[in-house]
Design an enzyme around this catalytic site. Structure first.
Site, PDB file in Angstrom:
ATOM      1  N   SER A   1       8.705  -4.448  -9.553  1.00 50.30           N
ATOM      2  CA  SER A   1       8.991  -3.441 -10.383  1.00 50.30           C
ATOM      3  C   SER A   1      10.355  -3.206 -10.864  1.00 50.30           C
ATOM      4  O   SER A   1      10.758  -2.887 -11.800  1.00 50.30           O
ATOM      5  CB  SER A   1       8.687  -1.997  -9.701  1.00 50.30           C
ATOM      6  OG  SER A   1       9.222  -2.273  -8.470  1.00 50.30           O
TER       7      SER A   1
ATOM      8  N   HIS B   1       2.497  -2.385 -12.708  1.00 48.36           N
ATOM      9  CA  HIS B   1       3.042  -2.613 -13.774  1.00 48.36           C
ATOM     10  C   HIS B   1       2.381  -3.898 -14.688  1.00 48.36           C
ATOM     11  O   HIS B   1       2.697  -4.175 -15.775  1.00 48.36           O
ATOM     12  CB  HIS B   1       4.468  -3.290 -13.511  1.00 48.36           C
ATOM     13  CG  HIS B   1       5.414  -2.201 -12.987  1.00 48.36           C
ATOM     14  ND1 HIS B   1       5.782  -1.329 -13.548  1.00 48.36           N
ATOM     15  CD2 HIS B   1       5.669  -1.793 -11.549  1.00 48.36           C
ATOM     16  CE1 HIS B   1       6.765  -0.616 -12.749  1.00 48.36           C
ATOM     17  NE2 HIS B   1       6.508  -0.841 -11.682  1.00 48.36           N
TER      18      HIS B   1
ATOM     19  N   LYS C   1       2.023   4.838 -15.675  1.00 47.87           N
ATOM     20  CA  LYS C   1       2.689   3.786 -16.547  1.00 47.87           C
ATOM     21  C   LYS C   1       2.192   3.354 -17.544  1.00 47.87           C
ATOM     22  O   LYS C   1       2.110   4.289 -18.698  1.00 47.87           O
ATOM     23  CB  LYS C   1       3.281   2.595 -15.479  1.00 47.87           C
ATOM     24  CG  LYS C   1       4.315   3.281 -14.222  1.00 47.87           C
ATOM     25  CD  LYS C   1       4.252   2.672 -13.270  1.00 47.87           C
ATOM     26  CE  LYS C   1       5.579   3.233 -12.148  1.00 47.87           C
ATOM     27  NZ  LYS C   1       5.289   2.764 -11.055  1.00 47.87           N
TER      28      LYS C   1
HETATM   29  C1  LIG Z   1       5.467   3.474  -9.759  1.00 43.66           C
HETATM   30  C2  LIG Z   1       5.145   2.670  -8.573  1.00 43.66           C
HETATM   31  C3  LIG Z   1       4.333   3.043  -7.519  1.00 43.66           C
HETATM   32  C4  LIG Z   1       4.214   4.484  -7.663  1.00 43.66           C
HETATM   33  O1  LIG Z   1       3.117   5.295  -8.232  1.00 43.66           O
HETATM   34  P1  LIG Z   1       3.255   6.720  -8.451  1.00 43.66           P
HETATM   35  O2  LIG Z   1       2.065   6.976  -9.116  1.00 43.66           O
HETATM   36  O3  LIG Z   1       4.547   7.040  -9.324  1.00 43.66           O
HETATM   37  O4  LIG Z   1       3.329   7.464  -7.265  1.00 43.66           O
HETATM   38  C5  LIG Z   1       3.637   2.311  -6.613  1.00 43.66           C
HETATM   39  N1  LIG Z   1       3.980   0.769  -6.586  1.00 43.66           N
HETATM   40  C6  LIG Z   1       4.685   0.283  -7.962  1.00 43.66           C
HETATM   41  C7  LIG Z   1       4.688  -1.404  -7.849  1.00 43.66           C
HETATM   42  C8  LIG Z   1       5.278   1.046  -8.803  1.00 43.66           C
HETATM   43  O5  LIG Z   1       5.829   0.518  -9.675  1.00 43.66           O
END
Ligand SMILES: *Cc1c(COP(=O)(O)O)cnc(C)c1O
Length: 392
Positions: free
Chosen positions: A181, A209, A239
């Protein structure tokens, strides 16, 4: 008189400020997109994870409105009590189909999904192996599971293999981000699949991602790796999908086990069903508008070519996450402020989110951006890099 609590907390806050690691929140006054109004000013946004520009799409908005009119706002209870609506169920079926898995299970957030899965699958007497750059939610899940927790060197399958071979007893769970990330690079999935299989370990990938943007059909690593290769798949919906929530997909047995034993699934209120409806609408768009993925890819190429010509410190990423590694915390902050003065928002990511000495500008691209906006970012970076002496 101030409470003793205040003195204790103040010391830690002061220290964080001195380290240039103090975080502040901004207030968004518009929808998120290529541009947004933040704290009274209009900005070009290169810091959101809305990679396909779906967060403010009219189709998602109307799906959410319709579902809210149909079944209201709150889900009223956890999934196991009486909060599991037909919108949730439909979304789970759709996610299972899209990822080629037997079933999928919705979680209210990705953080909870990761925490819940790891703690449900391993505990005392078992071992969990994580890439050292894994997302905080995976690391926290591993640490608190009670299993023996080990981090292996980033993307170093040989290091992982050595550690797996030294572990004899209990269950073995290997956990990676598919796309890292803060770096944007990808895990060597094919090798991880083979190593996990050879060492009788279970493999879990977090595709927060990649889901929605990578793979032939936008299903991320699930487009390439079957349930047999990659038995535990997790991805998020907040996302690229532009909605909210997360899911885990896998075999019937895996999903039933999570329903019975994943505490962050059991002991929390189900996401509003209208949110599930918006997520569903986004999956439709993903299928019917593959041009969004193509446009994102071409903007990524454009940015990388431009940044390379300027000699900017690009990282080894071909995803929408295109960080520029600056190094010192204060320099990353200064550069992010300089961009802000030019009307561009990019966050400076500092420890403890990333390792010491690797502070960076985490630039993220979206299909919502135009080529001209990417060029505007490059022009601003050129100017700032010239003044700060930043080069690759
Ligand atoms: C954003 C993210 C999460 C968390 O997800 P949320 O739904 O925002 O709690 C978990 N793993 C990765 C790699 C992320 O980038």
């Amino acid at each position: 008189m101030t409470h003793p609590l205040e003195h204790t907390l103040a010391a830690a806050l002061t220290k964080r400020r001195e380290l240039h690691r103090y975080r502040v929140r901004r207030t968004l006054e518009s929808a998120t997109g290529a541009t947004a109004r933040v704290d009274g000013k209009n900005f070009l946004l290169f810091c959101s994870n809305d990679y396909l520009g779906l967060a403010n799409h009219p189709v998602l908005i109307s799906a959410m409105q319709k579902a809210a009119e149909d079944v209201g706002v709150g889900s009223g209870a956890s999934h196991l009590v009486c909060g599991h609506s037909r919108y949730h169920h439909q979304l789970e079926d759709r996610l299972a189909e899209m990822t080629g898995r037997d079933r999928a299970l919705l979680f209210s957030t990705g953080y909870m999904a990761n925490f819940g899965v790891i703690a449900a699958l391993v505990g005392r007497g078992d071992a969990v192996f994580e890439d050292r750059l894994n997302h905080a939610s995976l690391l926290d899940g591993g640490l608190l599971s009670g299993a023996r927790f080990q981090r292996f060197a980033h993307n170093d399958v040989a290091d992982l293999e050595r550690r797996l071979q030294k572990t004899e007893s209990g269950r073995k769970l290997v956990v990676v981000d598919h796309v890292f990330s803060m770096d944007g690079d990808q895990a060597p999935m094919a090798e991880l699949v083979a190593t996990s299989r050879d060492n009788k370990a279970w493999l879990m990938a977090d595709d927060a991602h990649g889901f929605g943007v990578l793979g032939e059909n936008g299903a991320g690593c699930a487009d390439i790796f079957s349930q047999d290769d990659l038995p535990i798949l997790m991805a998020t919906l907040g996302k690229a999908i532009g909605g909210f929530g997360a899911f885990v997909a896998g075999s019937e047995m895996l999903i039933e086990s999570l329903i019975q034993f994943a505490r962050p699934y059991i002991y929390t209120t189900a996401m509003p069903p209208a949110v599930a409806a918006a997520n569903l609408a986004a999956l439709d768009l993903l299928e019917s508008e593959s041009w969004r993925r193509d446009k994102l890819q071409s903007l990524i190429q454009r940015f990388r070519q431009g940044a390379e010509q300027l000699g900017l410190p690009l990282m080894a990423s071909d995803t929408a996450i295109q960080p520029l590694q600056v190094g010192p915390d204060d320099q990353a902050l200064t550069m992010s402020w300089a961009l802000e003065e030019k009307g561009i928002l990019v966050s400076a990511i500092r420890p403890p989110t990333v390792p010491e000495g690797t502070s960076r500008l985490r630039i993220t691209l979206s299909a919502a951006h135009s080529e001209a906006q990417v060029d505007q970012l490059l022009d601003a970076l050129e100017d700032i890099a010239r003044h700060s002496g930043m080069t690759a």
